[in-house]
Scaffold this motif. Sequence first.
Motif, PDB file in Angstrom:
ATOM      1  N   GLN A   1      63.302  83.768 -64.071  1.00  0.00           N
ATOM      2  CA  GLN A   1      63.278  82.796 -65.165  1.00  0.00           C
ATOM      3  C   GLN A   1      64.645  82.139 -65.336  1.00  0.00           C
ATOM      4  OE1 GLN A   1      62.164  84.467 -68.932  1.00  0.00           O
ATOM      5  NE2 GLN A   1      61.823  82.464 -69.889  1.00  0.00           N
ATOM      6  N   ARG A   2      65.714  82.928 -65.243  1.00  0.00           N
ATOM      7  CA  ARG A   2      67.065  82.366 -65.354  1.00  0.00           C
ATOM      8  C   ARG A   2      67.376  81.454 -64.171  1.00  0.00           C
ATOM      9  NH1 ARG A   2      70.867  84.566 -68.713  1.00  0.00           N
ATOM     10  NH2 ARG A   2      72.519  84.274 -67.172  1.00  0.00           N
ATOM     11  N   LEU A   3      66.900  81.830 -62.993  1.00  0.00           N
ATOM     12  CA  LEU A   3      67.099  80.956 -61.838  1.00  0.00           C
ATOM     13  C   LEU A   3      66.392  79.622 -62.024  1.00  0.00           C
ATOM     14  CD1 LEU A   3      66.802  83.363 -58.757  1.00  0.00           C
ATOM     15  CD2 LEU A   3      68.782  81.980 -59.386  1.00  0.00           C
ATOM     16  N   ARG A   4      65.229  79.663 -62.609  1.00  0.00           N
ATOM     17  CA  ARG A   4      64.435  78.449 -62.746  1.00  0.00           C
ATOM     18  C   ARG A   4      64.923  77.562 -63.885  1.00  0.00           C
ATOM     19  NH1 ARG A   4      60.153  80.840 -63.324  1.00  0.00           N
ATOM     20  NH2 ARG A   4      59.799  80.638 -65.566  1.00  0.00           N
ATOM     21  N   LEU A   5      65.375  78.160 -64.991  1.00  0.00           N
ATOM     22  CA  LEU A   5      65.689  77.387 -66.182  1.00  0.00           C
ATOM     23  C   LEU A   5      67.182  77.129 -66.384  1.00  0.00           C
ATOM     24  CD1 LEU A   5      63.230  79.093 -68.727  1.00  0.00           C
ATOM     25  CD2 LEU A   5      62.887  76.986 -67.403  1.00  0.00           C
ATOM     26  N   MET A   6      68.040  78.034 -65.930  1.00  0.00           N
ATOM     27  CA  MET A   6      69.458  77.946 -66.279  1.00  0.00           C
ATOM     28  C   MET A   6      70.386  77.805 -65.078  1.00  0.00           C
ATOM     29  SD  MET A   6      69.556  80.934 -69.213  1.00  0.00           S
ATOM     30  CE  MET A   6      71.272  80.586 -69.568  1.00  0.00           C
ATOM     31  N   SER A   7      69.876  77.868 -63.880  1.00  0.00           N
ATOM     32  CA  SER A   7      70.731  77.851 -62.686  1.00  0.00           C
ATOM     33  C   SER A   7      70.624  76.519 -61.972  1.00  0.00           C
ATOM     34  CB  SER A   7      70.350  78.988 -61.742  1.00  0.00           C
ATOM     35  OG  SER A   7      70.476  80.243 -62.388  1.00  0.00           O
ATOM     36  N   ASN A   8      71.637  76.215 -61.192  1.00  0.00           N
ATOM     37  CA  ASN A   8      71.635  75.009 -60.365  1.00  0.00           C
ATOM     38  C   ASN A   8      71.393  75.406 -58.917  1.00  0.00           C
ATOM     39  OD1 ASN A   8      72.083  72.417 -59.251  1.00  0.00           O
ATOM     40  ND2 ASN A   8      74.237  72.935 -58.914  1.00  0.00           N
ATOM     41  N   LEU A   9      70.248  75.036 -58.387  1.00  0.00           N
ATOM     42  CA  LEU A   9      69.887  75.350 -57.005  1.00  0.00           C
ATOM     43  C   LEU A   9      69.845  74.105 -56.137  1.00  0.00           C
ATOM     44  CD1 LEU A   9      66.999  77.910 -57.706  1.00  0.00           C
ATOM     45  CD2 LEU A   9      69.433  78.369 -57.321  1.00  0.00           C
ATOM     46  N   VAL A  10      70.326  72.983 -56.659  1.00  0.00           N
ATOM     47  CA  VAL A  10      70.331  71.713 -55.922  1.00  0.00           C
ATOM     48  C   VAL A  10      71.750  71.457 -55.415  1.00  0.00           C
ATOM     49  CG1 VAL A  10      69.853  69.250 -55.999  1.00  0.00           C
ATOM     50  CG2 VAL A  10      68.482  70.836 -57.380  1.00  0.00           C
ATOM     51  N   PRO A  11      71.981  71.520 -54.118  1.00  0.00           N
ATOM     52  CA  PRO A  11      73.333  71.291 -53.590  1.00  0.00           C
ATOM     53  C   PRO A  11      73.868  69.910 -53.963  1.00  0.00           C
ATOM     54  CG  PRO A  11      71.915  72.252 -51.914  1.00  0.00           C
ATOM     55  CD  PRO A  11      71.030  71.889 -53.054  1.00  0.00           C
ATOM     56  N   MET A  12      75.149  69.878 -54.303  1.00  0.00           N
ATOM     57  CA  MET A  12      75.900  68.668 -54.624  1.00  0.00           C
ATOM     58  C   MET A  12      75.544  68.066 -55.986  1.00  0.00           C
ATOM     59  SD  MET A  12      77.853  68.567 -52.048  1.00  0.00           S
ATOM     60  CE  MET A  12      78.700  67.035 -52.437  1.00  0.00           C
ATOM     61  N   HIS A  13      74.647  68.682 -56.728  1.00  0.00           N
ATOM     62  CA  HIS A  13      74.267  68.125 -58.030  1.00  0.00           C
ATOM     63  C   HIS A  13      75.438  68.199 -59.013  1.00  0.00           C
ATOM     64  CE1 HIS A  13      71.833  67.118 -61.520  1.00  0.00           C
ATOM     65  NE2 HIS A  13      72.290  68.209 -62.126  1.00  0.00           N
ATOM     66  N   GLU A  14      75.992  69.387 -59.193  1.00  0.00           N
ATOM     67  CA  GLU A  14      77.122  69.561 -60.098  1.00  0.00           C
ATOM     68  C   GLU A  14      78.394  68.950 -59.530  1.00  0.00           C
ATOM     69  OE1 GLU A  14      77.206  70.728 -63.147  1.00  0.00           O
ATOM     70  OE2 GLU A  14      75.052  71.147 -63.201  1.00  0.00           O
ATOM     71  N   ILE A  15      78.558  69.018 -58.229  1.00  0.00           N
ATOM     72  CA  ILE A  15      79.763  68.459 -57.604  1.00  0.00           C
ATOM     73  C   ILE A  15      79.830  66.960 -57.841  1.00  0.00           C
ATOM     74  CG2 ILE A  15      80.893  68.016 -55.390  1.00  0.00           C
ATOM     75  CD1 ILE A  15      79.859  70.704 -54.434  1.00  0.00           C
ATOM     76  N   THR A  16      78.723  66.269 -57.661  1.00  0.00           N
ATOM     77  CA  THR A  16      78.689  64.825 -57.878  1.00  0.00           C
ATOM     78  C   THR A  16      79.026  64.484 -59.324  1.00  0.00           C
ATOM     79  OG1 THR A  16      76.979  64.603 -56.180  1.00  0.00           O
ATOM     80  CG2 THR A  16      77.270  62.749 -57.693  1.00  0.00           C
ATOM     81  N   GLY A  17      78.464  65.246 -60.269  1.00  0.00           N
ATOM     82  CA  GLY A  17      78.773  65.004 -61.676  1.00  0.00           C
ATOM     83  C   GLY A  17      80.235  65.248 -61.997  1.00  0.00           C
ATOM     84  N   ASN A  18      80.823  66.291 -61.406  1.00  0.00           N
ATOM     85  CA  ASN A  18      82.240  66.577 -61.660  1.00  0.00           C
ATOM     86  C   ASN A  18      83.144  65.515 -61.057  1.00  0.00           C
ATOM     87  OD1 ASN A  18      81.757  68.986 -63.077  1.00  0.00           O
ATOM     88  ND2 ASN A  18      81.646  70.167 -61.180  1.00  0.00           N
ATOM     89  N   ILE A  19      82.765  64.968 -59.908  1.00  0.00           N
ATOM     90  CA  ILE A  19      83.567  63.910 -59.289  1.00  0.00           C
ATOM     91  C   ILE A  19      83.577  62.668 -60.174  1.00  0.00           C
ATOM     92  CG2 ILE A  19      83.654  62.306 -57.339  1.00  0.00           C
ATOM     93  CD1 ILE A  19      82.710  64.565 -55.550  1.00  0.00           C
ATOM     94  N   HIS A  20      82.434  62.343 -60.757  1.00  0.00           N
ATOM     95  CA  HIS A  20      82.364  61.187 -61.647  1.00  0.00           C
ATOM     96  C   HIS A  20      83.123  61.411 -62.949  1.00  0.00           C
ATOM     97  CE1 HIS A  20      79.755  59.003 -59.049  1.00  0.00           C
ATOM     98  NE2 HIS A  20      78.693  59.806 -59.209  1.00  0.00           N
ATOM     99  N   ASN A  21      83.358  62.666 -63.308  1.00  0.00           N
ATOM    100  CA  ASN A  21      84.044  62.990 -64.560  1.00  0.00           C
ATOM    101  C   ASN A  21      85.394  63.652 -64.331  1.00  0.00           C
ATOM    102  OD1 ASN A  21      81.824  62.100 -66.177  1.00  0.00           O
ATOM    103  ND2 ASN A  21      80.762  64.037 -65.751  1.00  0.00           N
ATOM    104  N   LEU A  22      86.065  63.286 -63.242  1.00  0.00           N
ATOM    105  CA  LEU A  22      87.355  63.908 -62.940  1.00  0.00           C
ATOM    106  C   LEU A  22      88.404  63.606 -64.002  1.00  0.00           C
ATOM    107  CD1 LEU A  22      87.831  63.523 -59.075  1.00  0.00           C
ATOM    108  CD2 LEU A  22      87.436  65.606 -60.388  1.00  0.00           C
ATOM    109  N   ARG A  23      88.247  62.512 -64.724  1.00  0.00           N
ATOM    110  CA  ARG A  23      89.237  62.179 -65.756  1.00  0.00           C
ATOM    111  C   ARG A  23      89.129  63.088 -66.972  1.00  0.00           C
ATOM    112  NH1 ARG A  23      89.324  55.518 -65.890  1.00  0.00           N
ATOM    113  NH2 ARG A  23      90.016  55.224 -63.707  1.00  0.00           N
ATOM    114  N   SER A  24      87.997  63.701 -67.136  1.00  0.00           N
ATOM    115  CA  SER A  24      87.845  64.636 -68.255  1.00  0.00           C
ATOM    116  C   SER A  24      88.368  66.008 -67.847  1.00  0.00           C
ATOM    117  CB  SER A  24      86.378  64.736 -68.667  1.00  0.00           C
ATOM    118  OG  SER A  24      85.615  65.347 -67.644  1.00  0.00           O
ATOM    119  N   PRO A  25      88.934  66.765 -68.794  1.00  0.00           N
ATOM    120  CA  PRO A  25      89.466  68.101 -68.445  1.00  0.00           C
ATOM    121  C   PRO A  25      88.417  69.029 -67.853  1.00  0.00           C
ATOM    122  CG  PRO A  25      90.259  67.411 -70.596  1.00  0.00           C
ATOM    123  CD  PRO A  25      89.216  66.415 -70.201  1.00  0.00           C
TER     124      PRO A  25
END
Length: 210
Positions: free
Chosen positions: A81-105
């Motif tokens: 349930q935690r894997l399905r609801l709270m985890s990120n299993l899609v490669p590059m999903h979080e990385i792409t978001g962090n790259i777009h928000n590099l100016r934020s701490p």
Amino acid sequence: MNSYNHVPHDRSRSGRHQAGSGPADPNHSIRMAVKLGLILVFIVYLYVLVKIILFKFGGSSPGFYLRQLTESVMHPERILQRLRLMSNLVPMHEITGNIHNLRSPSGFINFFGNIAAFMPLGFLLPLVCGFRSMPALKVLLISFGVSLALETAQLLLFIGTFDVDDLIMNTAGGVLGYGVLRVLQATAAPDIQMRESEHHGESEHGSLSR
């Protein structure tokens, strides 16, 4: 009698010659001290790494983590349930978001923090275990394995979320640390070889003068 008396004398001379032909390395104790120091630094680094990633600089009692682990073993459906609801299993999903928000701490820390946290691992592994036994591929696999173990521990202990992008960034950090060490080694190698050749030349000159 005279020939018999000369035999032990010749053997003692040859024994002294053999003992003198292989003098003890004067730098052996220094190398051992450096090796022990590197092992100590590596152990401290692993402790800090677990403290940062797994416990976020904090932590609870061992009994708490034991109960959490028991819950995971007794109720594996909660892990799914935690894997399905709270985890990120899609490669590059979080990385792409962090790259777009590099100016934020938060984006900056999430992107570069995972890389920086594992760079010492790739840097220290060859120094502790030796370059021959620790090629780039092995460093990559170990970095991935350590990251996977930490991500899985967060999932089993219910103290964090599983993120496949953390695996990617952590592994990249280990490989990057190994690359930095290799660059430093290639830069310092010519100077070391030059010093050794000069020392060897001085030794030969001294032996010829004698």
